[in-house]
Scaffold this active site. Sequence first.
Site, mmCIF file in Angstrom:
data_model
loop_
_atom_site.group_PDB
_atom_site.id
_atom_site.type_symbol
_atom_site.label_atom_id
_atom_site.label_comp_id
_atom_site.label_asym_id
_atom_site.label_seq_id
_atom_site.Cartn_x
_atom_site.Cartn_y
_atom_site.Cartn_z
ATOM 1 N N CYS A 2 36.438 31.082 34.162
ATOM 2 C CA CYS A 2 35.281 31.216 33.279
ATOM 3 C C CYS A 2 35.306 30.058 32.294
ATOM 4 O O CYS A 2 36.269 29.306 32.224
ATOM 5 C CB CYS A 2 35.348 32.516 32.491
ATOM 6 S SG CYS A 2 35.339 33.979 33.547
ATOM 7 N N GLY A 28 31.769 28.774 36.147
ATOM 8 C CA GLY A 28 31.317 30.102 36.519
ATOM 9 C C GLY A 28 29.813 30.178 36.554
ATOM 10 O O GLY A 28 29.153 29.817 35.585
ATOM 11 N N ASN A 101 38.592 33.511 28.870
ATOM 12 C CA ASN A 101 38.803 32.892 30.173
ATOM 13 C C ASN A 101 40.228 33.196 30.578
ATOM 14 O O ASN A 101 41.145 32.923 29.823
ATOM 15 C CB ASN A 101 38.594 31.371 30.060
ATOM 16 C CG ASN A 101 39.094 30.611 31.282
ATOM 17 O OD1 ASN A 101 39.581 29.494 31.156
ATOM 18 N ND2 ASN A 101 38.984 31.178 32.459
ATOM 19 N N GLY A 102 40.399 33.803 31.746
ATOM 20 C CA GLY A 102 41.757 34.085 32.200
ATOM 21 C C GLY A 102 41.872 35.473 32.770
ATOM 22 O O GLY A 102 40.874 36.098 33.132
ATOM 23 N N TYR A 257 41.078 21.098 40.982
ATOM 24 C CA TYR A 257 39.756 21.518 41.412
ATOM 25 C C TYR A 257 38.792 21.897 40.289
ATOM 26 O O TYR A 257 37.632 21.511 40.299
ATOM 27 C CB TYR A 257 39.885 22.708 42.374
ATOM 28 C CG TYR A 257 38.566 23.340 42.715
ATOM 29 C CD1 TYR A 257 37.699 22.721 43.614
ATOM 30 C CD2 TYR A 257 38.156 24.523 42.114
ATOM 31 C CE1 TYR A 257 36.467 23.284 43.906
ATOM 32 C CE2 TYR A 257 36.925 25.092 42.405
ATOM 33 C CZ TYR A 257 36.085 24.466 43.304
ATOM 34 O OH TYR A 257 34.874 25.007 43.586
ATOM 35 N N ASP A 365 39.966 16.478 51.169
ATOM 36 C CA ASP A 365 39.472 17.532 50.278
ATOM 37 C C ASP A 365 40.494 17.735 49.169
ATOM 38 O O ASP A 365 41.650 17.339 49.296
ATOM 39 C CB ASP A 365 39.248 18.843 51.048
ATOM 40 C CG ASP A 365 38.164 19.698 50.367
ATOM 41 O OD1 ASP A 365 37.768 19.369 49.225
ATOM 42 O OD2 ASP A 365 37.729 20.694 50.964
#
Length: 504
Positions: A2, A28, A101-102, A257, A365
């Site tokens: 998030c 998100g 967030n988490g 990422y 990737d």
Amino acid sequence: MCGIVGIVGKYPVNQALYDGLTVLQHRGQDAAGIVTVDQDRLRLRKANGLVKDVFEERHMERLSGNIGIGHVRYPTAGSSSTAEAQPFYVNSPFGLALAHNGNLTNAEQVKAELFKVARRHVNTSSDSEVLLNALAHELQGDGSMQLMPEAIFRAVTNLHRKVRGGYAVVALIIGHGLVAFRDPHGIRPLVMGKRETALGTEYMVASESVALDADGFTVLRDVSPGEAVYITENGELYSQQCAENPTYTPCIFEYVYFARPDSTIDNVSVYASRVAMGKKLGEKIKKEWAHLDIDVVIPIPETSNDAALQIATELGLPYRQGYVKNRYIGRTFIMPGQGERKKSVKRKLNAIWQEFKGKNVLLVDDSIVRGTTSEQIIDMAREAGANKVYFASAAPEIRFPNVYGIDMPSANELIAHGHDVESICKIIGADGLIFQSLPDLVEAVRSQNPDIKKFETSVFDGVYVTNDITQEYLNKLDASRNDAKKGNKTALMAGNLETYNEGN
Ligand code: AMP
């Protein structure tokens, strides 16, 4: 994952919160919310959807006030119902709103304890509501009306003692100000900055520095693991270390990422770390895979672009953007249900045949999670006429689930779980598969900030820095993350404040 933002300003903060959330949208796309405080009223708008769709002009007008917090949600442990969109609110003490967030690894115990000792009921399956009530309970203190910074820091200290996991939090206390803190291991990121105005200094905290850039705030520093920052409504800033034994172990997957390349997290440029990952991987290919007759290096857009370009440079080969991404579709991983996910790879990417026809291509990737994307992308390369298709991943094999807020599926869904490189290569249909090694990945990120001695790398090595992850916990997580269960939960919460939810 998030994204969170919080601002204590001298002017209305609604637009800056909105803009901050928009640049954190990659963290998100499931739901968004903003709470502001105007006088003694909390004003909240939250709903499922992208930031641009959740907030209409009429909502923005109602989000008045010079102090506020915001959230974009990517569902992990909880469901994806509107009731679990953040921020959450609780009326006592003072009136509190919180976004985080988490993921808490002991949310169930904390929830049960809160009910037992304080008769606090948590009405959703969101661990953010657990965190909010746990913080509220600690802030209850001696019941005095005046909440001094020391009392806030004491509350966060007690909270750190009770909750476990990875968490970065922003909270508003009506009549007081904004509190922001980070878990004692610094797993989830949190950065703070300031902006000068004619009326004085404004402060902002956010998951990533890009949000500060977008709003014209200058980065002051990262919030330290375990540290809490308290900014009063008048703009006085206090901070204190609130963890007993803090360690610095940021989540390495932010660099692989999640984060935007133009962000700096814990003094590491995400972009520079991805270039360094490319360099390490390029060197490995040169050393161990010299026999591969590669003609061209092609990134799988967009997270792997920077690493792929560096691999091409290391190998002295051309770099070509052979796949075109449709920008107007959400990330594949985020769609609920494997069926949806499968379909959407083709909707998202298309190959430029000129870059493939008759060539030996090296596709790059950032990571391979389930392997669904890689398999289909390799198919696409062959359909476009590629001769040989090699595949390189800038991250090592992902073998373990994530318990700190990243929706890494249950172990059984991970292609590298129980498979060696050779069998993964077979499953995805590549002619050769090369993974970055974990020491090389760590070194690539660490080279940007040697002060960080260790990273949270559990998805690669199964070592969970909070030391509390049992097989029983992983089994439960597995069950709750099961694709089939996603989206199946019901909306329960009834708001008792000015809430502008869907339909308003
Ligand atoms: P797959 O192997 O099919 O699961 O897809 C891997 C791709 O998803 C990689 O290319 C990443 O860019 C992306 N990815 C990796 N981790 C995540 C995550 N936690 N959420 C969303 N996308 C992810």
